[in-house]
Write an enzyme that holds these catalytic residues in place. Structure first.
Site, PDB file in Angstrom:
ATOM      1  N   SER A 135      31.581  44.743  36.442  1.00  0.00           N
ATOM      2  CA  SER A 135      32.193  43.655  36.073  1.00  0.00           C
ATOM      3  C   SER A 135      31.367  42.422  36.664  1.00  0.00           C
ATOM      4  O   SER A 135      30.990  42.633  37.885  1.00  0.00           O
ATOM      5  CB  SER A 135      33.452  43.823  36.682  1.00  0.00           C
ATOM      6  OG  SER A 135      34.284  42.544  36.831  1.00  0.00           O
ATOM      7  N   LYS A 161      30.807  44.144  31.404  1.00  0.00           N
ATOM      8  CA  LYS A 161      32.058  43.069  31.357  1.00  0.00           C
ATOM      9  C   LYS A 161      31.879  41.837  31.955  1.00  0.00           C
ATOM     10  O   LYS A 161      31.464  41.632  32.959  1.00  0.00           O
ATOM     11  CB  LYS A 161      33.398  43.863  31.954  1.00  0.00           C
ATOM     12  CG  LYS A 161      34.486  43.088  32.435  1.00  0.00           C
ATOM     13  CD  LYS A 161      35.646  43.941  33.018  1.00  0.00           C
ATOM     14  CE  LYS A 161      36.110  43.352  34.177  1.00  0.00           C
ATOM     15  NZ  LYS A 161      37.391  44.346  34.563  1.00  0.00           N
ATOM     16  N   LYS A 163      33.219  38.155  33.165  1.00  0.00           N
ATOM     17  CA  LYS A 163      34.630  37.528  33.546  1.00  0.00           C
ATOM     18  C   LYS A 163      34.585  36.099  32.683  1.00  0.00           C
ATOM     19  O   LYS A 163      33.518  35.533  32.606  1.00  0.00           O
ATOM     20  CB  LYS A 163      34.660  37.041  34.914  1.00  0.00           C
ATOM     21  CG  LYS A 163      34.869  38.458  35.933  1.00  0.00           C
ATOM     22  CD  LYS A 163      36.189  38.851  35.742  1.00  0.00           C
ATOM     23  CE  LYS A 163      36.660  39.959  36.907  1.00  0.00           C
ATOM     24  NZ  LYS A 163      38.196  40.391  36.366  1.00  0.00           N
ATOM     25  N   ASP A 188      36.761  39.685  30.209  1.00  0.00           N
ATOM     26  CA  ASP A 188      38.035  39.873  31.211  1.00  0.00           C
ATOM     27  C   ASP A 188      38.488  38.389  31.553  1.00  0.00           C
ATOM     28  O   ASP A 188      37.683  37.814  32.240  1.00  0.00           O
ATOM     29  CB  ASP A 188      37.974  40.544  32.293  1.00  0.00           C
ATOM     30  CG  ASP A 188      39.139  41.226  33.054  1.00  0.00           C
ATOM     31  OD1 ASP A 188      40.138  40.459  32.776  1.00  0.00           O
ATOM     32  OD2 ASP A 188      39.010  41.897  34.172  1.00  0.00           O
ATOM     33  N   GLU A 213      40.150  42.010  27.932  1.00  0.00           N
ATOM     34  CA  GLU A 213      41.024  42.439  28.995  1.00  0.00           C
ATOM     35  C   GLU A 213      41.835  41.109  29.446  1.00  0.00           C
ATOM     36  O   GLU A 213      41.482  40.119  29.492  1.00  0.00           O
ATOM     37  CB  GLU A 213      40.413  42.878  30.235  1.00  0.00           C
ATOM     38  CG  GLU A 213      41.092  43.783  31.204  1.00  0.00           C
ATOM     39  CD  GLU A 213      40.046  44.356  32.338  1.00  0.00           C
ATOM     40  OE1 GLU A 213      38.808  44.477  32.186  1.00  0.00           O
ATOM     41  OE2 GLU A 213      40.407  44.434  33.332  1.00  0.00           O
ATOM     42  N   ASP A 238      45.607  44.826  31.871  1.00  0.00           N
ATOM     43  CA  ASP A 238      45.334  45.170  33.180  1.00  0.00           C
ATOM     44  C   ASP A 238      46.622  44.897  34.047  1.00  0.00           C
ATOM     45  O   ASP A 238      47.582  45.711  34.400  1.00  0.00           O
ATOM     46  CB  ASP A 238      43.910  44.410  33.733  1.00  0.00           C
ATOM     47  CG  ASP A 238      43.553  44.654  35.101  1.00  0.00           C
ATOM     48  OD1 ASP A 238      44.516  44.974  35.844  1.00  0.00           O
ATOM     49  OD2 ASP A 238      42.735  44.233  35.480  1.00  0.00           O
ATOM     50  N   LYS A 262      44.252  51.080  37.314  1.00  0.00           N
ATOM     51  CA  LYS A 262      43.996  50.685  38.755  1.00  0.00           C
ATOM     52  C   LYS A 262      45.124  51.448  39.822  1.00  0.00           C
ATOM     53  O   LYS A 262      46.263  51.222  39.611  1.00  0.00           O
ATOM     54  CB  LYS A 262      43.923  49.163  38.889  1.00  0.00           C
ATOM     55  CG  LYS A 262      42.949  48.412  38.385  1.00  0.00           C
ATOM     56  CD  LYS A 262      42.600  47.071  38.880  1.00  0.00           C
ATOM     57  CE  LYS A 262      41.776  46.333  37.953  1.00  0.00           C
ATOM     58  NZ  LYS A 262      41.970  44.849  38.199  1.00  0.00           N
ATOM     59  N   GLY A 290      38.446  48.136  38.961  1.00  0.00           N
ATOM     60  CA  GLY A 290      38.138  48.151  40.296  1.00  0.00           C
ATOM     61  C   GLY A 290      38.787  46.969  41.000  1.00  0.00           C
ATOM     62  O   GLY A 290      39.042  45.942  40.107  1.00  0.00           O
TER      63      GLY A 290
HETATM   64  O1  OSB Z   1      40.406  42.233  36.831  1.00  0.00           O
HETATM   65  O2  OSB Z   1      39.278  43.739  36.889  1.00  0.00           O
HETATM   66  C1  OSB Z   1      39.774  43.093  37.312  1.00  0.00           C
HETATM   67  C2  OSB Z   1      38.043  42.227  40.776  1.00  0.00           C
HETATM   68  C3  OSB Z   1      39.104  41.446  41.549  1.00  0.00           C
HETATM   69  C4  OSB Z   1      40.450  41.390  40.749  1.00  0.00           C
HETATM   70  C5  OSB Z   1      40.523  41.733  39.694  1.00  0.00           C
HETATM   71  C6  OSB Z   1      39.624  42.232  38.808  1.00  0.00           C
HETATM   72  C7  OSB Z   1      38.202  42.650  39.557  1.00  0.00           C
HETATM   73  C8  OSB Z   1      37.068  42.984  39.001  1.00  0.00           C
HETATM   74  C9  OSB Z   1      36.030  43.604  39.793  1.00  0.00           C
HETATM   75  O3  OSB Z   1      36.869  43.008  37.651  1.00  0.00           O
HETATM   76  C10 OSB Z   1      35.994  45.106  39.415  1.00  0.00           C
HETATM   77  C11 OSB Z   1      35.049  45.613  40.532  1.00  0.00           C
HETATM   78  O4  OSB Z   1      35.539  46.210  41.627  1.00  0.00           O
HETATM   79  O5  OSB Z   1      33.838  45.887  40.637  1.00  0.00           O
HETATM   80 MG    MG Z   2      41.093  43.003  34.837  1.00  0.00          MG
END
Ligand code: OSB
Ligand code: MG
Length: 374
Positions: A135, A161, A163, A188, A213, A238, A262, A290
């Protein structure tokens, strides 16, 4: 299993670099660790709440409050026959899934150790190697994002992925897709858009994304069904999904075609197992999300990812992507094929570096009955 003691610790860990999402930037993590001693064995869990209530309603401090004032005093001294009985003992507490997950998962670790089996087997997992994606946080410009993607692909990761948020979406995805026409790519939004943005989100259809996402509100399953009907890209939920009922609602409303699980968000291994099973029965692929976890949360994620419903690469990546020094040994490593070999020793399969944990601890509280806790 008699719950002899529960220890809460808050540790501070600094991420190697800041991580930016549509809801904010984080670099200094405040993580609550839960250690449960049962039948003489220590099990470990991690609370995956963020420092602010921006991803969901929980924070490091709300989790500490709920665990210290309601969960730990009520559980210590109790005997339970199995870890999966724990959710019923905490059912009086509404929400606070991440807090509850920390304790429940610690008990799963302890139970697996007491049974002499690796946690993944204890959960019913089948695979011994899991597929990993990464991510990537929001970047200043598309060029620097493309560079980051290049590096992650070199390390072997199977899915990237990105953001996104309004104003940092189309051009960024376009630049990455142009450079890497064939990779498995997803985005995401962490709830940064509304239904009025449907046309703008539909433009992303041209990039053949694996999924989009959580584009809309964190608690609005219905709005996602309206959006999914208008776009080709598969929506993955999510934030909206806290339990199996939510997952079944989303599936029935056609709000998504994929679900991210999660452990913290769904309150622990017991519910995660039920959810992946329900999704599998409905032909909805799931993957492990994650929360910038330390090694303890990461180890639980690895074990969960071996369950049969987890058919897409998760956001489970190497310790060294996040931390200069992780709190478990060995550190989580990813192969050049973008996989993690699931450890086969009893319990989590990684050992907790107690000295390091002590050094990082800023507060601690112990509840004990029976044997004295250290
Ligand atoms: O939306 O998946 C998410 C990190 C913090 C809060 C929300 C998200 C995330 C990530 C990081 O996408 C995922 C990771 O731990 O690598
Ligand atoms: Mg997410």
């Amino acid at each position: 299993m008699k719950i002899e003691s529960i220890t809460l610790r808050e540790i501070h860990m600094r991420l190697k670099s800041p991580f930016e999402t549509s809801f904010g930037t984080v670099q200094d993590r405040r993580i609550v660790l839960v250690e449960v001693v049962t039948d003489g064995v220590s099990g470990w869990g991690e609370v995956t709440a963020g420092e602010t209530p921006a991803y969901n309603a929980e924070t490091t401090d709300t989790a500490w409050h709920v665990l210290a004032d309601f969960v730990a005093p009520n559980l210590v001294g109790k005997s339970i026959s199995k870890a999966s009985d724990l959710p019923a003992l905490m059912s009086q507490i509404r929400g606070h899934e991440m807090a509850k997950s920390g304790v429940e998962n610690a008990l799963w670790d302890a139970e697996a150790q007491l049974s002499g089996v690796p946690l993944y087997k204890h959960l019913g997992g089948k695979t011994e190697e899991i597929a990993c994606g990464v991510s990537l946080g929001i970047r200043e410009n598309p060029e620097s994002l493309v560079k980051r993607v290049q590096e992650e692909l070199k390390s072997g990761y199977q899915r990237i992925k990105l953001k996104i948020k309004p104003g940092k979406d189309y051009e960024f995805v376009a630049a990455v897709r142009k450079e890497f026409p064939r990779i498995r790519l997803s985005v995401d939004a962490n709830s940064a858009y509304s239904l009025e943005d449907a046309a703008r989100l539909k433009r992303l259809d041209e990039f053949d994304l694996l999924m989009m996402e959580q584009p809309l509100s964190w608690d609005d399953i219905y709005a996602h069904s309206k959006l999914q009907a208008q776009i080709q890209t598969a929506i993955c939920l999510d934030e909206c999904i806290h339990n199996t009922r939510h997952a079944l609602t989303a599936i029935a409303l056609k709000s998504c075609r994929i679900i991210n699980i999660k452990l913290g968000r769904v309150s622990g291994h017991t519910e995660a197992r039920l959810m992946q099973d329900a999704c599998l029965a409905h032909g909805v692929p799931v993957w492990c999300g994650g929360m910038l976890e330390s090694g303890i949360g990461r180890a639980h994620n690895i074990a969960m990812s071996t369950l049969p419903g987890f058919s897409l690469p998760g956001d489970v990546s190497a310790s060294q992507r996040y931390w200069t020094e992780d709190i478990i040994e060995p550190a989580v490593e990813v192969t050049s094929q973008g996989t993690i070999h699931v450890p086969k020793t009893p319990g989590l399969g990684y050992s907790v570096k107690r000295e390091l944990v002590e050094k990082l601890t800023v507060r601690r509280n112990v509840w004990s009955k029976g044997r004295a806790a250290s």
